[in-house]
Design a protein around this motif. Structure first.
Motif, PDB file in Angstrom:
ATOM      1  N   MET A 174       0.825  -1.207   0.000  1.00  0.00           N
ATOM      2  CA  MET A 174       0.000   0.000   0.000  1.00  0.00           C
ATOM      3  C   MET A 174       0.859   1.256   0.000  1.00  0.00           C
ATOM      4  O   MET A 174       0.541   2.241  -0.683  1.00  0.00           O
ATOM      5  N   LEU A 175       1.956   1.246   0.750  1.00  0.00           N
ATOM      6  CA  LEU A 175       2.827   2.415   0.788  1.00  0.00           C
ATOM      7  C   LEU A 175       3.485   2.647  -0.570  1.00  0.00           C
ATOM      8  O   LEU A 175       3.660   3.790  -1.000  1.00  0.00           O
ATOM      9  N   ARG A 176       3.837   1.567  -1.243  1.00  0.00           N
ATOM     10  CA  ARG A 176       4.404   1.726  -2.580  1.00  0.00           C
ATOM     11  C   ARG A 176       3.375   2.314  -3.547  1.00  0.00           C
ATOM     12  O   ARG A 176       3.708   3.150  -4.402  1.00  0.00           O
ATOM     13  N   VAL A 184       1.515  12.982  -3.057  1.00  0.00           N
ATOM     14  CA  VAL A 184       1.258  12.458  -1.714  1.00  0.00           C
ATOM     15  C   VAL A 184       2.559  12.471  -0.916  1.00  0.00           C
ATOM     16  O   VAL A 184       3.613  12.069  -1.416  1.00  0.00           O
ATOM     17  N   LEU A 185       2.469  12.950   0.331  1.00  0.00           N
ATOM     18  CA  LEU A 185       3.623  13.007   1.226  1.00  0.00           C
ATOM     19  C   LEU A 185       3.422  12.000   2.346  1.00  0.00           C
ATOM     20  O   LEU A 185       2.397  12.023   3.039  1.00  0.00           O
ATOM     21  N   ILE A 186       4.400  11.106   2.545  1.00  0.00           N
ATOM     22  CA  ILE A 186       4.302  10.065   3.564  1.00  0.00           C
ATOM     23  C   ILE A 186       5.383  10.298   4.609  1.00  0.00           C
ATOM     24  O   ILE A 186       6.581  10.284   4.297  1.00  0.00           O
ATOM     25  N   VAL A 187       4.962  10.519   5.856  1.00  0.00           N
ATOM     26  CA  VAL A 187       5.880  10.850   6.952  1.00  0.00           C
ATOM     27  C   VAL A 187       5.763   9.783   8.038  1.00  0.00           C
ATOM     28  O   VAL A 187       4.653   9.381   8.415  1.00  0.00           O
ATOM     29  N   PHE A 188       6.897   9.334   8.547  1.00  0.00           N
ATOM     30  CA  PHE A 188       6.920   8.414   9.687  1.00  0.00           C
ATOM     31  C   PHE A 188       6.873   9.289  10.936  1.00  0.00           C
ATOM     32  O   PHE A 188       7.856   9.868  11.353  1.00  0.00           O
ATOM     33  N   ASN A 189       5.685   9.378  11.552  1.00  0.00           N
ATOM     34  CA  ASN A 189       5.502  10.230  12.724  1.00  0.00           C
ATOM     35  C   ASN A 189       6.153   9.613  13.963  1.00  0.00           C
ATOM     36  O   ASN A 189       6.067   8.403  14.178  1.00  0.00           O
ATOM     37  N   HIS A 190       6.766  10.472  14.792  1.00  0.00           N
ATOM     38  CA  HIS A 190       7.436  10.070  16.048  1.00  0.00           C
ATOM     39  C   HIS A 190       7.905   8.608  16.004  1.00  0.00           C
ATOM     40  O   HIS A 190       7.423   7.764  16.761  1.00  0.00           O
ATOM     41  N   PRO A 191       8.863   8.281  15.118  1.00  0.00           N
ATOM     42  CA  PRO A 191       9.215   6.880  14.865  1.00  0.00           C
ATOM     43  C   PRO A 191       9.768   6.127  16.062  1.00  0.00           C
ATOM     44  O   PRO A 191       9.647   4.899  16.123  1.00  0.00           O
ATOM     45  N   LEU A 192      10.360   6.812  17.037  1.00  0.00           N
ATOM     46  CA  LEU A 192      10.967   6.119  18.174  1.00  0.00           C
ATOM     47  C   LEU A 192      10.090   6.129  19.422  1.00  0.00           C
ATOM     48  O   LEU A 192      10.490   5.582  20.460  1.00  0.00           O
ATOM     49  N   TRP A 193       8.914   6.711  19.349  1.00  0.00           N
ATOM     50  CA  TRP A 193       8.017   6.741  20.518  1.00  0.00           C
ATOM     51  C   TRP A 193       7.300   5.408  20.623  1.00  0.00           C
ATOM     52  O   TRP A 193       6.482   5.060  19.765  1.00  0.00           O
ATOM     53  N   ARG A 207      13.229  -0.138  12.608  1.00  0.00           N
ATOM     54  CA  ARG A 207      14.368  -0.270  11.695  1.00  0.00           C
ATOM     55  C   ARG A 207      14.065  -1.273  10.579  1.00  0.00           C
ATOM     56  O   ARG A 207      14.420  -1.051   9.414  1.00  0.00           O
ATOM     57  N   ARG A 208      13.416  -2.370  10.916  1.00  0.00           N
ATOM     58  CA  ARG A 208      13.041  -3.351   9.895  1.00  0.00           C
ATOM     59  C   ARG A 208      12.071  -2.732   8.901  1.00  0.00           C
ATOM     60  O   ARG A 208      12.191  -2.924   7.679  1.00  0.00           O
ATOM     61  N   PHE A 209      11.127  -1.961   9.418  1.00  0.00           N
ATOM     62  CA  PHE A 209      10.133  -1.301   8.574  1.00  0.00           C
ATOM     63  C   PHE A 209      10.789  -0.326   7.605  1.00  0.00           C
ATOM     64  O   PHE A 209      10.520  -0.330   6.402  1.00  0.00           O
ATOM     65  N   MET A 210      11.701   0.509   8.124  1.00  0.00           N
ATOM     66  CA  MET A 210      12.332   1.508   7.261  1.00  0.00           C
ATOM     67  C   MET A 210      13.208   0.864   6.194  1.00  0.00           C
ATOM     68  O   MET A 210      13.328   1.379   5.083  1.00  0.00           O
ATOM     69  N   ALA A 211      13.810  -0.268   6.521  1.00  0.00           N
ATOM     70  CA  ALA A 211      14.603  -0.977   5.513  1.00  0.00           C
ATOM     71  C   ALA A 211      13.704  -1.557   4.429  1.00  0.00           C
ATOM     72  O   ALA A 211      14.060  -1.568   3.246  1.00  0.00           O
ATOM     73  N   GLU A 212      12.514  -2.014   4.825  1.00  0.00           N
ATOM     74  CA  GLU A 212      11.624  -2.681   3.880  1.00  0.00           C
ATOM     75  C   GLU A 212      10.895  -1.693   2.977  1.00  0.00           C
ATOM     76  O   GLU A 212      10.606  -1.996   1.820  1.00  0.00           O
ATOM     77  N   GLY A 215      12.393   4.420   0.385  1.00  0.00           N
ATOM     78  CA  GLY A 215      11.954   5.132  -0.807  1.00  0.00           C
ATOM     79  C   GLY A 215      10.491   5.497  -0.776  1.00  0.00           C
ATOM     80  O   GLY A 215      10.061   6.436  -1.449  1.00  0.00           O
ATOM     81  N   CYS A 216       9.687   4.767   0.016  1.00  0.00           N
ATOM     82  CA  CYS A 216       8.248   5.066   0.119  1.00  0.00           C
ATOM     83  C   CYS A 216       7.938   5.965   1.308  1.00  0.00           C
ATOM     84  O   CYS A 216       6.867   6.566   1.360  1.00  0.00           O
ATOM     85  N   ILE A 217       8.829   6.028   2.283  1.00  0.00           N
ATOM     86  CA  ILE A 217       8.705   6.974   3.394  1.00  0.00           C
ATOM     87  C   ILE A 217       9.561   8.184   3.039  1.00  0.00           C
ATOM     88  O   ILE A 217      10.775   8.068   2.827  1.00  0.00           O
ATOM     89  N   HIS A 218       8.946   9.343   2.972  1.00  0.00           N
ATOM     90  CA  HIS A 218       9.646  10.519   2.450  1.00  0.00           C
ATOM     91  C   HIS A 218      10.393  11.313   3.514  1.00  0.00           C
ATOM     92  O   HIS A 218      11.286  12.099   3.165  1.00  0.00           O
TER      93      HIS A 218
END
Length: 383
Positions: A174-176, A184-193, A207-212, A215-218
């Motif tokens: 879906m993110l792709r 469309v702008l995709i932001v990872f909100n407060h990623p470490l909270w 970290r696994r999510f961002m690796a996977e 390019g889709c998280i801006h």
């Protein structure tokens, strides 16, 4: 293109805005957001002695009101209605001498955005949402900004369906697909909270999510309601992984967003291109971010349990803005569930205690529980 993230603060660089024409407010909430009480319950049972207190009230609610306390379904709503929230954010930016672009991101709903689009002065507002996206052992909050007008509500239905029946591979797909929409702008909100208190697994999954989804998280968010220590860690992670940084105030109460983005873009599409294509971002922290972090969090909590007689009827009292299932499982305002029409004395006294801690002199000991987390002597510019 290499990410170019810059961070400034209004108290050290008040002239940083001079080179820009526009301020962008990202990630704020209105009365349309449903804020779950589930995480409050999880934190409560983890505190010494609180488990037995909660068990007592669960039993009393069952015996006296025939209501089973359901912290997962129960929710509260921020006090500001969409127009009030939009004006609050826009006016803060205008006071800087900048043109305001405001992206409202209520939790898992476009209702506030759609209401604002019916008003001529805010018709240009982007269709945006903060999406609760389960992934692995945790749940991430993703800012999905500027959905296409023609398919925004269809996308919202798809996002809701995923949250109800999550699947890691489906999330990536879906993110792709969203990424293929150029505006469309995709932001990872407060990623470490670790909002849902899953422990160290949250960072591992992030970290696994961002690796996977690379390019889709801006951009990764520097959050205006999280403390400086966490934001610096996000900054280090962004630098390590090659991600851009972006602002996100996460306002729920009456205080405007504590950070904004500075840009020369004149509309949201151009701003998105600046982030996605040119990969440059200037985050500017406002003066309120200097205040003690625990005091600001407490004040936001107080906004949730404060009566506002100037608001529209049905939204003036704090227990009009809290919802819980009744004995038949139907969601009702808490004010409708009280026996005799008034909150129990124990709840009233608890709220008085919380309000007492909102006074600056009394709340000072709270800083002992969070030593140094918002120490700004290192500066936020170092991210």
């Amino acid at each position: 293109m290499q990410a170019q993230s810059k961070v400034s603060t209004n108290w050290k660089q008040p002239l940083a805005t001079a080179a820009f024409t526009t301020g962008v407010s990202l990630h704020s909430h209105t009365s349309c957001s449903e804020e779950t009480l589930g995480f409050i319950h999880k934190m409560g049972v983890a505190l010494p002695g609180m488990g037995s207190v909660l068990s007592f009230y669960e039993k009393r609610a069952s015996e006296r009101y025939s209501v089973k306390l359901d912290f997962d379904r129960a929710n509260w709503r921020p006090p500001l209605q969409p127009r009030m929230a939009y004006d609050l954010e826009a006016k803060q930016i205008q006071r800087l001498g900048l043109y305001p672009l405001v992206s409202i991101t209520d939790h898992d709903t476009l209702e506030g955005t759609l209401l604002l689009r019916a008003v001529p002065s805010s018709r240009h507002i982007p269709m945006s949402v903060e999406w609760s996206a389960p992934y692995g052992q945790t749940v991430f909050h993703l800012g999905i900004h500027n959905l296409p007008s023609g398919t925004g509500t269809e996308w919202m239905s798809r996002l809701e369906a995923y949250t109800a029946a999550p699947n890691d591979a489906k999330l990536v797909e879906m993110l792709r697909e969203l990424h293929e929409q150029p505006h469309v702008l995709i932001v990872f909100n407060h990623p470490l909270w670790d909002l849902h208190k899953v422990g160290p697994a949250h960072v591992t999954e992030a970290r696994r999510f961002m690796a996977e989804v690379r390019g889709c998280i801006h951009a990764l968010e520097l959050n205006g309601l999280r403390h400086a220590q966490e934001n610096r860690e996000v900054g280090r992670m962004a630098r390590e992984l090659g991600y851009l940084l972006i602002s996100g105030g996460d306002r729920h109460g009456l205080e405007p967003n504590a950070n904004i983005n500075l840009t020369t873009a004149t509309n949201f599409n151009d701003f998105v291109e600046e982030i996605r294509v040119e990969r440059r971002s200037h985050v500017h922290f406002m003066d309120q971010y200097q205040e003690r972090w625990e005091q600001r969090i407490l004040q936001s909590t107080l906004n949730a349990v404060t009566d506002f007689p100037q608001f529209l009827p049905g939204w003036q009292k704090w227990d009009d803005r809290v919802f819980h299932p009744d004995a038949n499982g139907e969601m009702r305002q808490l004010s409708q569930l009280w026996v005799g029409g008034a909150p129990p004395a124990a709840i009233t006294n608890a709220i008085k205690l919380v309000r007492l801690f909102g006074k600056r002199g009394v709340s000072a000991p709270l800083s002992l529980a969070f030593p140094g987390v918002n120490d700004l002597r290192q500066g936020l510019e170092l991210v």
